[in-house]
Enzyme design. Structure first.
Site, PDB file in Angstrom:
ATOM      1  N   ARG A 188     -16.403  13.969   6.450  1.00 14.89           N
ATOM      2  CA  ARG A 188     -15.419  13.261   7.044  1.00 14.89           C
ATOM      3  C   ARG A 188     -15.999  13.316   8.714  1.00 14.89           C
ATOM      4  O   ARG A 188     -16.617  14.101   9.182  1.00 14.89           O
ATOM      5  CB  ARG A 188     -14.184  14.118   7.481  1.00 14.89           C
ATOM      6  CG  ARG A 188     -13.137  13.832   6.210  1.00 14.89           C
ATOM      7  CD  ARG A 188     -11.985  14.888   6.125  1.00 14.89           C
ATOM      8  NE  ARG A 188     -11.431  15.191   7.373  1.00 14.89           N
ATOM      9  CZ  ARG A 188     -10.214  16.159   7.391  1.00 14.89           C
ATOM     10  NH1 ARG A 188      -9.796  16.535   6.108  1.00 14.89           N
ATOM     11  NH2 ARG A 188      -9.677  16.316   8.283  1.00 14.89           N
ATOM     12  N   ARG A 247       2.757  20.189  12.769  1.00 14.61           N
ATOM     13  CA  ARG A 247       1.843  20.683  13.603  1.00 14.61           C
ATOM     14  C   ARG A 247       2.198  21.284  14.837  1.00 14.61           C
ATOM     15  O   ARG A 247       1.502  21.758  15.611  1.00 14.61           O
ATOM     16  CB  ARG A 247       0.843  19.585  13.806  1.00 14.61           C
ATOM     17  CG  ARG A 247       0.211  18.711  12.838  1.00 14.61           C
ATOM     18  CD  ARG A 247      -0.782  19.689  12.221  1.00 14.61           C
ATOM     19  NE  ARG A 247      -2.393  19.298  12.248  1.00 14.61           N
ATOM     20  CZ  ARG A 247      -3.088  18.670  11.353  1.00 14.61           C
ATOM     21  NH1 ARG A 247      -2.701  18.420  10.364  1.00 14.61           N
ATOM     22  NH2 ARG A 247      -4.367  18.547  11.481  1.00 14.61           N
TER      23      ARG A 247
HETATM   24  P1  AP5 Z   1      -6.120  17.039   8.493  1.00 14.57           P
HETATM   25  O1  AP5 Z   1      -6.685  16.154   7.400  1.00 14.57           O
HETATM   26  O2  AP5 Z   1      -4.614  17.388   8.023  1.00 14.57           O
HETATM   27  O3  AP5 Z   1      -6.919  17.994   8.769  1.00 14.57           O
HETATM   28  P2  AP5 Z   1      -6.905  19.487   9.158  1.00 14.57           P
HETATM   29  O4  AP5 Z   1      -5.444  20.054   9.420  1.00 14.57           O
HETATM   30  O5  AP5 Z   1      -7.569  19.879  10.434  1.00 14.57           O
HETATM   31  O6  AP5 Z   1      -7.230  20.234   7.909  1.00 14.57           O
HETATM   32  P3  AP5 Z   1      -8.642  20.138   7.000  1.00 14.57           P
HETATM   33  O7  AP5 Z   1      -8.284  18.715   6.127  1.00 14.57           O
HETATM   34  O8  AP5 Z   1      -9.750  19.857   7.830  1.00 14.57           O
HETATM   35  O9  AP5 Z   1      -8.852  21.524   6.193  1.00 14.57           O
HETATM   36  P4  AP5 Z   1      -7.881  22.066   5.023  1.00 14.57           P
HETATM   37  O10 AP5 Z   1      -7.233  23.137   5.345  1.00 14.57           O
HETATM   38  O11 AP5 Z   1      -7.208  21.113   4.418  1.00 14.57           O
HETATM   39  O12 AP5 Z   1      -9.282  22.668   4.266  1.00 14.57           O
HETATM   40  P5  AP5 Z   1      -9.779  22.151   2.907  1.00 14.57           P
HETATM   41  O13 AP5 Z   1      -9.327  22.430   1.643  1.00 14.57           O
HETATM   42  O14 AP5 Z   1     -10.568  20.769   2.839  1.00 14.57           O
HETATM   43  O15 AP5 Z   1      -5.740  16.302   9.824  1.00 14.57           O
HETATM   44  C1  AP5 Z   1      -6.859  15.331  10.313  1.00 14.57           C
HETATM   45  C2  AP5 Z   1      -6.395  14.838  11.449  1.00 14.57           C
HETATM   46  O16 AP5 Z   1      -5.367  13.784  11.136  1.00 14.57           O
HETATM   47  C3  AP5 Z   1      -5.990  15.755  12.560  1.00 14.57           C
HETATM   48  O17 AP5 Z   1      -6.997  16.049  13.384  1.00 14.57           O
HETATM   49  C4  AP5 Z   1      -4.845  14.854  13.275  1.00 14.57           C
HETATM   50  O18 AP5 Z   1      -5.682  13.783  14.119  1.00 14.57           O
HETATM   51  C5  AP5 Z   1      -4.369  13.951  12.299  1.00 14.57           C
HETATM   52  N1  AP5 Z   1      -3.035  14.452  11.644  1.00 14.57           N
HETATM   53  C6  AP5 Z   1      -2.870  14.906  10.351  1.00 14.57           C
HETATM   54  N2  AP5 Z   1      -1.704  15.491  10.341  1.00 14.57           N
HETATM   55  C7  AP5 Z   1      -0.960  15.252  11.452  1.00 14.57           C
HETATM   56  C8  AP5 Z   1       0.280  15.625  12.001  1.00 14.57           C
HETATM   57  N3  AP5 Z   1       1.036  16.128  11.145  1.00 14.57           N
HETATM   58  N4  AP5 Z   1       0.394  15.445  13.222  1.00 14.57           N
HETATM   59  C9  AP5 Z   1      -0.438  14.822  13.999  1.00 14.57           C
HETATM   60  N5  AP5 Z   1      -1.681  14.375  13.640  1.00 14.57           N
HETATM   61  C10 AP5 Z   1      -1.839  14.693  12.410  1.00 14.57           C
HETATM   62  O19 AP5 Z   1     -11.331  22.970   2.744  1.00 14.57           O
HETATM   63  C11 AP5 Z   1     -12.243  22.804   3.701  1.00 14.57           C
HETATM   64  C12 AP5 Z   1     -13.680  23.265   2.983  1.00 14.57           C
HETATM   65  O20 AP5 Z   1     -13.787  24.664   2.530  1.00 14.57           O
HETATM   66  C13 AP5 Z   1     -13.868  22.458   1.586  1.00 14.57           C
HETATM   67  O21 AP5 Z   1     -15.282  21.882   1.663  1.00 14.57           O
HETATM   68  C14 AP5 Z   1     -13.412  23.243   0.606  1.00 14.57           C
HETATM   69  O22 AP5 Z   1     -14.370  22.886  -0.524  1.00 14.57           O
HETATM   70  C15 AP5 Z   1     -13.915  24.589   1.210  1.00 14.57           C
HETATM   71  N6  AP5 Z   1     -12.866  25.698   0.929  1.00 14.57           N
HETATM   72  C16 AP5 Z   1     -11.496  25.452   0.820  1.00 14.57           C
HETATM   73  N7  AP5 Z   1     -10.860  26.863   0.517  1.00 14.57           N
HETATM   74  C17 AP5 Z   1     -12.168  27.598   0.245  1.00 14.57           C
HETATM   75  C18 AP5 Z   1     -12.221  29.249  -0.169  1.00 14.57           C
HETATM   76  N8  AP5 Z   1     -11.243  29.631  -0.519  1.00 14.57           N
HETATM   77  N9  AP5 Z   1     -13.523  29.548  -0.254  1.00 14.57           N
HETATM   78  C19 AP5 Z   1     -14.488  28.824  -0.236  1.00 14.57           C
HETATM   79  N10 AP5 Z   1     -14.743  27.398   0.226  1.00 14.57           N
HETATM   80  C20 AP5 Z   1     -13.397  26.835   0.462  1.00 14.57           C
END
Ligand code: AP5
Length: 221
Positions: free
Chosen positions: A160, A88
């Site tokens: 979430r 990150r």
């Molecule tokens: P984390 O779970 O990693 O959250 P994020 O990086 O904010 O990413 P998301 O999981 O929210 O999104 P994503 O890109 O995976 O999207 P998704 O596939 O779900 O981290 C959460 C927390 O943990 C952080 O805030 C931090 O506090 C901590 N943390 C984690 N890692 C850390 C680190 N390395 N260092 C420090 N702290 C850390 O898709 C989203 C939605 O869109 C879904 O509903 C899906 O169905 C839809 N979707 C996906 N792709 C498409 C598409 N192409 N078209 C239409 N809909 C789509």
């Protein structure tokens, strides 16, 4: 093969990583998923991480890096992995390189999923996740066959806690602060590939698969 999926919250890193890991037979390592499991399991790590996650901030580097080090040493990760949510920031990117250098290996491909802000908000505000198996759905984009039940395991779907409007804003701000330095870091190592993740999930997946094929066909030094 060792791949990093980089991108903002809601870019689809988790969605793509699940399919890619299945297709390429690689381990899917999501630091967010591991942290959430620790929070719901009430472990020490979960207790330490919870307040950072609830506020949308980053969990301290030392906690997450130790957690990742353990995870990439597990047997299923030896054949390669897809990182979703790590690194990150630059500290984490450097720590990862050091970890892998000690194993005489390194990252092969970094895919940056470029996503517009309107798409991010739409995706995060409609996201649903299975409590039991972690499968990802979306109220409109990828709805479950039966309302609020997981297609894969029948578990209950939930929103979430960090997908609330205020927390999304913080997560985006944290992301924007760190991302340029990360992009420069991987550009300098000639590992970075950018693609638009605003498109449909299948289209994004096929572009990532194409990048992995090009990588496999390229001469290795
Ligand atoms: P984390 O779970 O990693 O959250 P994020 O990086 O904010 O990413 P998301 O999981 O929210 O999104 P994503 O890109 O995976 O999207 P998704 O596939 O779900 O981290 C959460 C927390 O943990 C952080 O805030 C931090 O506090 C901590 N943390 C984690 N890692 C850390 C680190 N390395 N260092 C420090 N702290 C850390 O898709 C989203 C939605 O869109 C879904 O509903 C899906 O169905 C839809 N979707 C996906 N792709 C498409 C598409 N192409 N078209 C239409 N809909 C789509």
């Amino acid at each position: 093969m060792k791949i990093i999926l980089l991108g903002p919250p809601g870019a689809g890193k988790g969605t793509q990583a699940v399919n890619l890991a299945q297709g390429l037979k690689l381990a899917h390592i999501s630091t967010g998923d591991i942290l959430r499991q620790n929070v719901s399991g009430g472990t020490d790590l979960g207790r330490q991480a919870k307040s950072y996650m609830d506020s949308g901030g980053l969990v301290p580097d030392d906690l997450v890096t130790r957690m990742l080090q353990r995870r990439i040493s597990e047997p299923d990760a030896q054949k390669g992995f897809i990182l979703d949510g790590y690194p990150r920031n630059i500290n984490q990117a450097k720590a990862l390189d050091e970890m892998l250098e000690k194993k005489n290996t390194g990252i092969d491909l970094v895919v940056y999923l470029d996503t517009s802000e309107a798409v991010i908000i739409q995706r995060l505000s409609g996201r649903l996740v299975c409590k039991a198996c972690g499968a990802i759905f979306h109220r409109k984009n990828m709805p479950p066959k039966i309302e609020m039940l997981c297609d894969k395991c029948g578990g209950t779907l939930y929103q979430r806690t960090d997908d609330k409007e205020e927390t999304i804003k913080t997560r985006l701000a944290v992301y924007k602060k760190e991302v340029s330095a990360l992009i420069q870091y991987y550009k300098a190592g000639a590992k970075l590939h950018c693609l638009s993740a605003d498109e449909e999930a299948d289209m994004v997946l096929s572009k990532i698969v194409q990048l992995t094929e090009e990588y496999n066909d390229s001469p290795k030094v």
